[in-house]
Design a protein around this motif. Structure first.
Motif, PDB file in Angstrom:
ATOM      1  N   GLU A 283       0.812  -1.225   0.000  1.00  0.00           N
ATOM      2  CA  GLU A 283       0.000   0.000   0.000  1.00  0.00           C
ATOM      3  C   GLU A 283       0.842   1.270   0.000  1.00  0.00           C
ATOM      4  N   ASP A 284       2.100   1.179   0.417  1.00  0.00           N
ATOM      5  CA  ASP A 284       2.938   2.376   0.585  1.00  0.00           C
ATOM      6  C   ASP A 284       4.224   2.231  -0.234  1.00  0.00           C
ATOM      7  N   ARG A 285       4.182   2.722  -1.451  1.00  0.00           N
ATOM      8  CA  ARG A 285       5.339   2.573  -2.324  1.00  0.00           C
ATOM      9  C   ARG A 285       6.528   3.391  -1.833  1.00  0.00           C
ATOM     10  N   ASP A 286       6.275   4.526  -1.200  1.00  0.00           N
ATOM     11  CA  ASP A 286       7.379   5.339  -0.691  1.00  0.00           C
ATOM     12  C   ASP A 286       8.159   4.593   0.399  1.00  0.00           C
ATOM     13  N   ALA A 287       7.432   3.901   1.279  1.00  0.00           N
ATOM     14  CA  ALA A 287       8.096   3.112   2.311  1.00  0.00           C
ATOM     15  C   ALA A 287       8.895   1.973   1.678  1.00  0.00           C
ATOM     16  N   ALA A 288       8.319   1.357   0.653  1.00  0.00           N
ATOM     17  CA  ALA A 288       9.021   0.284  -0.054  1.00  0.00           C
ATOM     18  C   ALA A 288      10.313   0.808  -0.678  1.00  0.00           C
ATOM     19  N   TYR A 289      10.249   2.015  -1.232  1.00  0.00           N
ATOM     20  CA  TYR A 289      11.445   2.607  -1.827  1.00  0.00           C
ATOM     21  C   TYR A 289      12.541   2.819  -0.789  1.00  0.00           C
ATOM     22  N   ARG A 290      12.169   3.329   0.384  1.00  0.00           N
ATOM     23  CA  ARG A 290      13.169   3.600   1.429  1.00  0.00           C
ATOM     24  C   ARG A 290      13.868   2.315   1.865  1.00  0.00           C
ATOM     25  N   LEU A 291      13.101   1.270   2.101  1.00  0.00           N
ATOM     26  CA  LEU A 291      13.711   0.000   2.508  1.00  0.00           C
ATOM     27  C   LEU A 291      14.577  -0.573   1.396  1.00  0.00           C
ATOM     28  N   GLY A 292      14.082  -0.505   0.176  1.00  0.00           N
ATOM     29  CA  GLY A 292      14.829  -1.055  -0.954  1.00  0.00           C
ATOM     30  C   GLY A 292      16.132  -0.330  -1.216  1.00  0.00           C
ATOM     31  N   ALA A 293      16.126   0.987  -1.042  1.00  0.00           N
ATOM     32  CA  ALA A 293      17.352   1.771  -1.251  1.00  0.00           C
ATOM     33  C   ALA A 293      18.429   1.344  -0.266  1.00  0.00           C
ATOM     34  N   ARG A 294      18.035   1.093   0.979  1.00  0.00           N
ATOM     35  CA  ARG A 294      18.991   0.615   1.977  1.00  0.00           C
ATOM     36  C   ARG A 294      19.467  -0.794   1.646  1.00  0.00           C
ATOM     37  N   ALA A 295      18.543  -1.641   1.170  1.00  0.00           N
ATOM     38  CA  ALA A 295      18.917  -3.003   0.789  1.00  0.00           C
ATOM     39  C   ALA A 295      19.974  -2.982  -0.315  1.00  0.00           C
ATOM     40  N   ARG A 296      19.784  -2.126  -1.307  1.00  0.00           N
ATOM     41  CA  ARG A 296      20.743  -2.034  -2.406  1.00  0.00           C
ATOM     42  C   ARG A 296      22.109  -1.574  -1.903  1.00  0.00           C
ATOM     43  N   GLU A 297      22.108  -0.599  -1.032  1.00  0.00           N
ATOM     44  CA  GLU A 297      23.368  -0.078  -0.489  1.00  0.00           C
ATOM     45  C   GLU A 297      24.138  -1.158   0.267  1.00  0.00           C
ATOM     46  N   VAL A 298      23.446  -1.907   1.100  1.00  0.00           N
ATOM     47  CA  VAL A 298      24.087  -2.934   1.928  1.00  0.00           C
ATOM     48  C   VAL A 298      24.627  -4.080   1.078  1.00  0.00           C
ATOM     49  N   THR A 299      23.820  -4.574   0.159  1.00  0.00           N
ATOM     50  CA  THR A 299      24.217  -5.765  -0.597  1.00  0.00           C
ATOM     51  C   THR A 299      25.327  -5.486  -1.600  1.00  0.00           C
ATOM     52  N   LYS A 300      25.346  -4.308  -2.175  1.00  0.00           N
ATOM     53  CA  LYS A 300      26.405  -4.017  -3.135  1.00  0.00           C
ATOM     54  C   LYS A 300      27.767  -4.015  -2.457  1.00  0.00           C
ATOM     55  N   GLU A 301      27.790  -3.661  -1.181  1.00  0.00           N
ATOM     56  CA  GLU A 301      29.061  -3.677  -0.441  1.00  0.00           C
ATOM     57  C   GLU A 301      29.396  -5.086   0.046  1.00  0.00           C
ATOM     58  N   ARG A 302      28.414  -5.736   0.672  1.00  0.00           N
ATOM     59  CA  ARG A 302      28.699  -7.028   1.304  1.00  0.00           C
ATOM     60  C   ARG A 302      28.703  -8.189   0.313  1.00  0.00           C
ATOM     61  N   PHE A 303      27.806  -8.148  -0.668  1.00  0.00           N
ATOM     62  CA  PHE A 303      27.654  -9.279  -1.579  1.00  0.00           C
ATOM     63  C   PHE A 303      28.045  -8.922  -3.016  1.00  0.00           C
ATOM     64  N   GLY A 304      28.948  -7.986  -3.142  1.00  0.00           N
ATOM     65  CA  GLY A 304      29.412  -7.597  -4.469  1.00  0.00           C
ATOM     66  C   GLY A 304      30.264  -8.675  -5.123  1.00  0.00           C
ATOM     67  N   LEU A 305      30.258  -8.691  -6.434  1.00  0.00           N
ATOM     68  CA  LEU A 305      30.991  -9.716  -7.186  1.00  0.00           C
ATOM     69  C   LEU A 305      32.502  -9.599  -6.983  1.00  0.00           C
ATOM     70  N   ASP A 306      33.030  -8.389  -6.929  1.00  0.00           N
ATOM     71  CA  ASP A 306      34.483  -8.209  -6.785  1.00  0.00           C
ATOM     72  C   ASP A 306      34.980  -8.821  -5.474  1.00  0.00           C
ATOM     73  N   ARG A 307      34.270  -8.577  -4.384  1.00  0.00           N
ATOM     74  CA  ARG A 307      34.665  -9.156  -3.098  1.00  0.00           C
ATOM     75  C   ARG A 307      34.599 -10.672  -3.142  1.00  0.00           C
ATOM     76  N   PHE A 308      33.535 -11.223  -3.713  1.00  0.00           N
ATOM     77  CA  PHE A 308      33.351 -12.669  -3.825  1.00  0.00           C
ATOM     78  C   PHE A 308      34.498 -13.304  -4.605  1.00  0.00           C
ATOM     79  N   LEU A 309      34.815 -12.755  -5.763  1.00  0.00           N
ATOM     80  CA  LEU A 309      35.874 -13.331  -6.598  1.00  0.00           C
ATOM     81  C   LEU A 309      37.253 -13.172  -5.954  1.00  0.00           C
ATOM     82  N   ALA A 310      37.474 -12.069  -5.271  1.00  0.00           N
ATOM     83  CA  ALA A 310      38.756 -11.868  -4.588  1.00  0.00           C
ATOM     84  C   ALA A 310      38.933 -12.898  -3.477  1.00  0.00           C
ATOM     85  N   ASP A 311      37.860 -13.184  -2.742  1.00  0.00           N
ATOM     86  CA  ASP A 311      37.932 -14.202  -1.694  1.00  0.00           C
ATOM     87  C   ASP A 311      38.252 -15.569  -2.288  1.00  0.00           C
ATOM     88  N   TRP A 312      37.615 -15.888  -3.412  1.00  0.00           N
ATOM     89  CA  TRP A 312      37.871 -17.187  -4.032  1.00  0.00           C
ATOM     90  C   TRP A 312      39.278 -17.259  -4.624  1.00  0.00           C
TER      91      TRP A 312
END
Length: 324
Positions: A283-312
């Motif tokens: 019902e609240d797209r603005d709230a969905a946007y706020r949560l999603g923006a934070r999700a994108r920020e967190v995952t790009k740092e923690r689950f980024g491809l460069d970090r994954f490949l460097a670890d391997w």
């Protein structure tokens, strides 16, 4: 480096073969479980090449990546060498333990001829690894080519084999959410799911075996991502959804508790709480946007491809150097 790796989990292998090495992927005439070859619904680079068992006998292999217990003997047979002795071996465990948890011993427990690598810290903790050396390399994903728009007040779900895996994947809980917003379920063997749940087709639509890029494009239009897995390892589809900027509603189980910050989604073991969260986001797209923006920020740092490949790269180089 030439890396022998079976095609087992499409999303994980897609990330893995985007590294700097040459990846030898077994293929057999029937393209069965132990000879699937290159992926057909995921984008793989040319450095992932198909090899037959006969070609492996003559192949230059630097390290063997195992993902199923049967692959150990199969690799020894096809290569004509003793894996773990003549060649360094790394066993990748993708799954949570089954059976007598937390006392379930890993099939590779108490071995000194390989490194047992888990994809989550939860899995390393809950498996009984015995005396086998262990490591953890968290997931990394190829960033989807699309970002969340969320114009459709529908909920997205990605599950493979939801009927067979029923309670494990939380399939039995889906009807609770279909009452408040239509569900779009993507994955393998999802056809007919609405009928199994006793839901009308307009409340749950199955999208069976959709190519990854097309699935991402459709997921990005949905308001939120629903993750109801009770007992699975951290789903790569969940990480991909967060990378696109999708807000998530998820059961607070296994690694999801650590992977999804409280300001990037709603986690709980109370289904009623998750139902209300899904209603709120629908019902609240603005709230969905706020949560999603934070999700994108967190995952790009923690689950980024460069970090994954460097670890391997680090782990494979350490194992090959130690075996010389």
């Amino acid at each position: 480096m030439n890396v022998l790796v079976w095609h087992v989990h499409g999303s994980w292998t897609t990330s893995f073969v985007h590294g700097k090495h040459r990846y030898l992927v077994p293929v057999t005439p029937d393209r069965g479980a132990y000879g699937l070859g290159r992926a057909r619904t995921y984008p793989w680079p040319d450095s992932a090449v198909e090899v037959t068992p006969a070609e492996l006998r003559r192949a230059d292999v630097d390290v063997v990546l195992l993902q199923r217990p049967e692959e150990f003997d199969l690799a020894c047979e096809w290569l004509g060498r003793r894996v773990g002795r003549d060649l360094p071996a790394i066993y990748v465990e993708h799954n949570t333990p089954k059976g007598d948890v937390p006392n379930n011993r890993h099939p590779m427990a108490d071995r000194d001829d390989l490194l047992l690598t888990h994809v989550t810290h939860f899995n390393e903790l809950f498996w009984d690894n015995g005396g086998t050396r262990t490591a953890v390399v968290e997931h990394g994903v190829v960033a989807p080519a699309v970002e969340w728009t969320g114009e459709l007040d529908r909920l997205a779900v990605v599950i493979n084999e939801p009927v067979r895996r029923w309670r494990v994947t939380g399939t039995d809980l889906l009807a609770r959410f279909a009452d408040l917003a239509p569900l779009d379920v993507y994955g393998m063997k999802v056809a007919g799911l609405a009928e199994h749940l006793g839901l009308p087709p307009d409340r749950l639509t199955s999208h069976d075996d959709v190519p990854q890029h097309a699935m991402h494009a459709e997921l990005a239009k949905r308001r939120a991502y629903l993750h109801l897995c009770r007992w699975t390892s951290l789903g790569l589809s969940l990480v991909e959804a967060m990378t696109m900027g999708m807000p998530v509603v998820a059961l607070a189980t296994t690694e999801a508790v650590d992977a999804v910050p409280p300001d990037a989604g709603v986690l709980s073991t109370r289904v009623d709480t998750l139902v209300e969260a899904a209603r709120w986001l629908a019902e609240d797209r603005d709230a969905a946007y706020r949560l999603g923006a934070r999700a994108r920020e967190v995952t790009k740092e923690r689950f980024g491809l460069d970090r994954f490949l460097a670890d391997w790269d680090r782990i494979m180089e350490e194992e090959t150097c130690a075996s010389r």
